[in-house]
Motif scaffolding. Structure first.
Motif, PDB file in Angstrom:
ATOM      1  N   ARG A  34       5.767  18.395  -0.828  1.00 13.23           N
ATOM      2  CA  ARG A  34       4.353  18.163  -0.567  1.00 13.23           C
ATOM      3  C   ARG A  34       4.028  16.683  -0.439  1.00 13.23           C
ATOM      4  O   ARG A  34       4.545  15.858  -1.180  1.00 13.23           O
ATOM      5  N   SER A  35       3.117  16.356   0.498  1.00 15.07           N
ATOM      6  CA  SER A  35       2.558  15.004   0.505  1.00 15.07           C
ATOM      7  C   SER A  35       1.594  14.919  -0.670  1.00 15.07           C
ATOM      8  O   SER A  35       0.964  15.916  -1.027  1.00 15.07           O
ATOM      9  N   ALA A  36       1.460  13.737  -1.281  1.00 15.02           N
ATOM     10  CA  ALA A  36       0.694  13.681  -2.526  1.00 15.02           C
ATOM     11  C   ALA A  36       0.045  12.333  -2.754  1.00 15.02           C
ATOM     12  O   ALA A  36       0.523  11.298  -2.281  1.00 15.02           O
ATOM     13  N   LEU A  37      -1.069  12.373  -3.491  1.00 17.90           N
ATOM     14  CA  LEU A  37      -1.648  11.178  -4.094  1.00 17.90           C
ATOM     15  C   LEU A  37      -1.232  11.244  -5.557  1.00 17.90           C
ATOM     16  O   LEU A  37      -1.562  12.214  -6.247  1.00 17.90           O
ATOM     17  N   CYS A  38      -0.510  10.265  -6.027  1.00 16.90           N
ATOM     18  CA  CYS A  38      -0.012  10.291  -7.400  1.00 16.90           C
ATOM     19  C   CYS A  38      -0.627   9.133  -8.173  1.00 16.90           C
ATOM     20  O   CYS A  38      -0.324   7.973  -7.912  1.00 16.90           O
ATOM     21  N   ALA A  39      -1.539   9.455  -9.092  1.00 21.82           N
ATOM     22  CA  ALA A  39      -2.236   8.417  -9.849  1.00 21.82           C
ATOM     23  C   ALA A  39      -1.839   8.510 -11.310  1.00 21.82           C
ATOM     24  O   ALA A  39      -1.943   9.576 -11.914  1.00 21.82           O
ATOM     25  N   ALA A  40      -1.368   7.408 -11.867  1.00 21.20           N
ATOM     26  CA  ALA A  40      -1.011   7.398 -13.287  1.00 21.20           C
ATOM     27  C   ALA A  40      -1.207   5.995 -13.828  1.00 21.20           C
ATOM     28  O   ALA A  40      -1.183   5.017 -13.078  1.00 21.20           O
ATOM     29  N   GLU A  41      -1.405   5.915 -15.132  1.00 27.38           N
ATOM     30  CA  GLU A  41      -1.673   4.616 -15.755  1.00 27.38           C
ATOM     31  C   GLU A  41      -0.484   3.668 -15.573  1.00 27.38           C
ATOM     32  O   GLU A  41       0.643   4.114 -15.377  1.00 27.38           O
ATOM     33  N   THR A  42      -0.775   2.378 -15.631  1.00 27.56           N
ATOM     34  CA  THR A  42       0.288   1.377 -15.456  1.00 27.56           C
ATOM     35  C   THR A  42       1.301   1.510 -16.581  1.00 27.56           C
ATOM     36  O   THR A  42       0.967   1.890 -17.696  1.00 27.56           O
ATOM     37  N   GLY A  43       2.563   1.220 -16.272  1.00 31.79           N
ATOM     38  CA  GLY A  43       3.604   1.238 -17.295  1.00 31.79           C
ATOM     39  C   GLY A  43       4.044   2.625 -17.710  1.00 31.79           C
ATOM     40  O   GLY A  43       4.662   2.810 -18.747  1.00 31.79           O
ATOM     41  N   SER A  44       3.741   3.656 -16.883  1.00 30.48           N
ATOM     42  CA  SER A  44       4.036   5.031 -17.312  1.00 30.48           C
ATOM     43  C   SER A  44       5.285   5.615 -16.654  1.00 30.48           C
ATOM     44  O   SER A  44       5.613   6.767 -16.869  1.00 30.48           O
ATOM     45  N   PRO A 190      13.891  23.049   6.545  1.00 28.47           N
ATOM     46  CA  PRO A 190      14.715  21.950   7.057  1.00 28.47           C
ATOM     47  C   PRO A 190      14.345  21.491   8.465  1.00 28.47           C
ATOM     48  O   PRO A 190      14.556  20.354   8.822  1.00 28.47           O
ATOM     49  N   GLY A 191      13.785  22.369   9.292  1.00 25.51           N
ATOM     50  CA  GLY A 191      13.474  21.985  10.672  1.00 25.51           C
ATOM     51  C   GLY A 191      12.205  21.150  10.787  1.00 25.51           C
ATOM     52  O   GLY A 191      11.881  20.644  11.853  1.00 25.51           O
ATOM     53  N   GLU A 192      11.486  21.013   9.712  1.00 24.58           N
ATOM     54  CA  GLU A 192      10.193  20.315   9.723  1.00 24.58           C
ATOM     55  C   GLU A 192      10.384  18.825  10.042  1.00 24.58           C
ATOM     56  O   GLU A 192      11.169  18.156   9.384  1.00 24.58           O
ATOM     57  N   ALA A 193       9.662  18.330  11.056  1.00 23.30           N
ATOM     58  CA  ALA A 193       9.887  16.932  11.464  1.00 23.30           C
ATOM     59  C   ALA A 193       8.906  15.973  10.823  1.00 23.30           C
ATOM     60  O   ALA A 193       9.072  14.778  10.911  1.00 23.30           O
ATOM     61  N   ARG A 194       7.856  16.504  10.206  1.00 26.22           N
ATOM     62  CA  ARG A 194       6.811  15.598   9.729  1.00 26.22           C
ATOM     63  C   ARG A 194       7.218  14.873   8.448  1.00 26.22           C
ATOM     64  O   ARG A 194       7.883  15.414   7.587  1.00 26.22           O
ATOM     65  N   THR A 195       6.797  13.613   8.339  1.00 23.69           N
ATOM     66  CA  THR A 195       7.158  12.792   7.193  1.00 23.69           C
ATOM     67  C   THR A 195       6.314  13.158   5.975  1.00 23.69           C
ATOM     68  O   THR A 195       5.096  13.291   6.083  1.00 23.69           O
ATOM     69  N   GLN A 196       6.965  13.285   4.826  1.00 22.15           N
ATOM     70  CA  GLN A 196       6.252  13.502   3.559  1.00 22.15           C
ATOM     71  C   GLN A 196       5.701  12.150   3.100  1.00 22.15           C
ATOM     72  O   GLN A 196       6.430  11.154   3.041  1.00 22.15           O
ATOM     73  N   VAL A 197       4.405  12.097   2.796  1.00 27.04           N
ATOM     74  CA  VAL A 197       3.771  10.832   2.408  1.00 27.04           C
ATOM     75  C   VAL A 197       3.368  10.903   0.935  1.00 27.04           C
ATOM     76  O   VAL A 197       2.730  11.861   0.509  1.00 27.04           O
ATOM     77  N   VAL A 198       3.742   9.890   0.178  1.00 26.98           N
ATOM     78  CA  VAL A 198       3.354   9.837  -1.230  1.00 26.98           C
ATOM     79  C   VAL A 198       2.641   8.509  -1.482  1.00 26.98           C
ATOM     80  O   VAL A 198       3.189   7.437  -1.221  1.00 26.98           O
ATOM     81  N   VAL A 199       1.391   8.604  -1.936  1.00 31.81           N
ATOM     82  CA  VAL A 199       0.588   7.411  -2.196  1.00 31.81           C
ATOM     83  C   VAL A 199       0.493   7.251  -3.715  1.00 31.81           C
ATOM     84  O   VAL A 199       0.092   8.176  -4.415  1.00 31.81           O
ATOM     85  N   VAL A 200       0.894   6.087  -4.214  1.00 33.47           N
ATOM     86  CA  VAL A 200       1.035   5.900  -5.653  1.00 33.47           C
ATOM     87  C   VAL A 200       0.176   4.728  -6.117  1.00 33.47           C
ATOM     88  O   VAL A 200       0.088   3.711  -5.434  1.00 33.47           O
ATOM     89  N   GLY A 201      -0.453   4.859  -7.282  1.00 36.52           N
ATOM     90  CA  GLY A 201      -1.213   3.736  -7.828  1.00 36.52           C
ATOM     91  C   GLY A 201      -1.823   4.064  -9.173  1.00 36.52           C
ATOM     92  O   GLY A 201      -1.846   5.214  -9.598  1.00 36.52           O
ATOM     93  N   ALA A 202      -2.299   3.009  -9.859  1.00 37.69           N
ATOM     94  CA  ALA A 202      -3.036   3.234 -11.101  1.00 37.69           C
ATOM     95  C   ALA A 202      -4.523   3.326 -10.790  1.00 37.69           C
ATOM     96  O   ALA A 202      -5.299   3.867 -11.566  1.00 37.69           O
ATOM     97  N   THR A 203      -4.930   2.778  -9.638  1.00 32.73           N
ATOM     98  CA  THR A 203      -6.319   2.898  -9.182  1.00 32.73           C
ATOM     99  C   THR A 203      -6.267   3.127  -7.669  1.00 32.73           C
ATOM    100  O   THR A 203      -5.393   2.599  -6.991  1.00 32.73           O
ATOM    101  N   PHE A 204      -7.212   3.912  -7.158  1.00 32.41           N
ATOM    102  CA  PHE A 204      -7.250   4.205  -5.722  1.00 32.41           C
ATOM    103  C   PHE A 204      -8.558   3.714  -5.107  1.00 32.41           C
ATOM    104  O   PHE A 204      -9.624   3.998  -5.624  1.00 32.41           O
ATOM    105  N   PRO A 205      -8.485   2.999  -3.984  1.00 28.70           N
ATOM    106  CA  PRO A 205      -9.703   2.551  -3.319  1.00 28.70           C
ATOM    107  C   PRO A 205     -10.356   3.678  -2.517  1.00 28.70           C
ATOM    108  O   PRO A 205      -9.680   4.628  -2.101  1.00 28.70           O
ATOM    109  N   ALA A 206     -11.666   3.568  -2.297  1.00 29.13           N
ATOM    110  CA  ALA A 206     -12.416   4.630  -1.616  1.00 29.13           C
ATOM    111  C   ALA A 206     -11.964   4.825  -0.174  1.00 29.13           C
ATOM    112  O   ALA A 206     -11.952   5.930   0.340  1.00 29.13           O
ATOM    113  N   GLY A 207     -11.590   3.743   0.524  1.00 29.41           N
ATOM    114  CA  GLY A 207     -11.262   3.859   1.947  1.00 29.41           C
ATOM    115  C   GLY A 207      -9.918   4.497   2.233  1.00 29.41           C
ATOM    116  O   GLY A 207      -9.524   4.669   3.387  1.00 29.41           O
TER     117      GLY A 207
END
Length: 406
Positions: A34-44, A190-207
């Motif tokens: 799955r593509s995901a937004l992964c938010a967790a506290e710093t140092g975790s 396995p035939g899926e060509a689309r890239t899995q995207v993972v966005v990681v941060g301790a804070t996420f901007p609105a844009g």
């Protein structure tokens, strides 16, 4: 967790035995593709939370090496906002990949175009995983030294910094080169060509979702957040000292004199490069051994500074917020906000330099409060700490600091 034995061997080399909360949450979800937004506290422990499942995916679907003569075409890409972070995450990725036989490469700018080509072509050829800063990646793509057609996954690490004005444009250009396909169906084997995207941060901007939405279907992203997100670490002591501007220096010198030699290293945060330099000269006068790190230094100078601080060459680092994002500072036991940060996001990232996974002691933060606009932020911080709630407004975009004309 079902990870490949070669990755477990890499973890053993890093002396990691138990998953942290964010790793328990993210590894199974990301292994499902799955593509995901992964938010967790710093140092975790976010770096391993995304690297392990994504590398596991590359190992379970081996592909032949890319053509040696053509552009570099990695299967995994991690975009990071600074060369220090690229080096740090690169070292972790390399330790994990070595037993698995996957090659890792780092790409950072600050030199001529020939330097980019050399970095990408360095032996052994055909690195499976590439880590790089936005400017260097964009330049390599424009010059056709790099192609993203084989990309299985892409990580945007420290998302709030990557979405800042400095990086937003090169980042969009990189996204445009990747096979993300707006509105494409979810990963389908396995035939899926689309890239899995993972966005990681301790804070996420609105844009963030608007930017990603230009290239991929954000509604299909799964959101992974830990319970402690945006909360101040309860085990870290936080102290606010109200004082006049001219009293900051004597207070700092006293703090450094009182800090026991066995008490771990010290990070001193300033809001500008000129304050870092000025403070450095004063510490020199007082024979206090220290290192300086700020964004106006040459790329070559910066590259070695953080590494030598981590090695223990000096126990004091005077820095701007360049050192507050993602860098591993497990030896740090005291953070001093010589200048109070402009935003709550910056405060949270600075606090996250102490009490990290792998730290020997919880550490403390001392903040000098001199301006009336700082007091408002302090009240919000104290309320959040007392009520054990998250800091307010953290999902908003990187807010402009209040006008300092007053």
């Amino acid at each position: 967790m079902g990870l490949q034995p070669a990755l477990l061997a890499g973890l053993e080399g890093l002396s990691v035995g138990r998953p942290t909360a964010v790793q328990r949450l993210a590894i199974p979800a990301l292994r499902r593709g799955r593509s995901a937004l992964c938010a967790a506290e710093t140092g975790s422990g976010k770096t391993l939370a995304y690297l392990l499942p994504l590398l596991d995916g590359l190992l379970s679907r081996p592909e032949g090496p890319a053509e040696a003569a053509g552009p570099a075409s990695p299967r995994g890409l991690v975009v990071l906002p600074s060369r220090e972070l690229t080096a740090q995450v690169g070292a972790v990725a390399e330790a994990l990949c070595r037993p698995a036989g996957l090659q890792v490469r780092g790409l950072t700018g600050g030199g001529a175009a020939g330097g980019l080509r050399r970095q990408l072509r360095a032996p052994p050829p055909g690195a499976a995983v590439l880590l790089g800063t936005p400017g260097a990646l964009r330049e390599a793509l424009r010059r056709r030294f790099l192609a993203l057609g084989r990309l299985r996954w892409m990580v945007l690490d420290e998302a709030d910094v990557l979405m800042d004005d400095t990086f937003a444009e090169p980042l969009e250009e990189i996204l445009a080169y990747a096979p993300l396909a707006v509105g494409a169906p979810g990963p389908a084997g396995p035939g899926e060509a689309r890239t899995q995207v993972v966005v990681v941060g301790a804070t996420f901007p609105a844009g963030l979702s608007q930017t990603l939405g230009k290239f991929t279907d954000v509604s299909r992203f799964v959101t992974l957040t830990t319970q402690s997100l945006h909360r101040l670490p309860p085990h870290v002591q936080q102290k606010f000292v109200r004082l006049k501007g001219q009293d900051k220096l004597p207070e700092l010198l006293q703090l450094l004199r009182d800090h026991p030699a066995s008490g771990g290293t010290v990070l001193i945060f300033c809001n500008s490069a000129s304050t870092v330099n000025w403070l450095g000269y004063i510490l020199d006068d007082h024979k206090i051994k220290h290192l300086r790190l700020q964004g106006q230094m040459s790329a070559a100078a910066r590259a070695g500074i953080f590494a030598s601080f981590q090695k223990g060459d000096a126990s004091v680092l005077v820095c701007t917020d360049l050192a507050s994002r993602g860098l591993d500072t497990s030896s740090v036991q005291l953070v001093v906000n010589y200048d109070f940060p402009d935003t709550l996001q910056d405060y949270l990232h600075r606090v996250g330099r102490v009490g990290r996974v792998g730290s020997k002691a919880p550490g403390a933060v001392v903040s000098f409060v001199t301006h009336r606009w700082d007091v408002d932020l302090v009240r919000k911080i104290e309320t959040a700490a007392r009520k054990r709630t998250g800091l307010p407004g953290m999902d908003s975009s990187i807010s402009k600091p209040p006008s300092k004309a007053g």
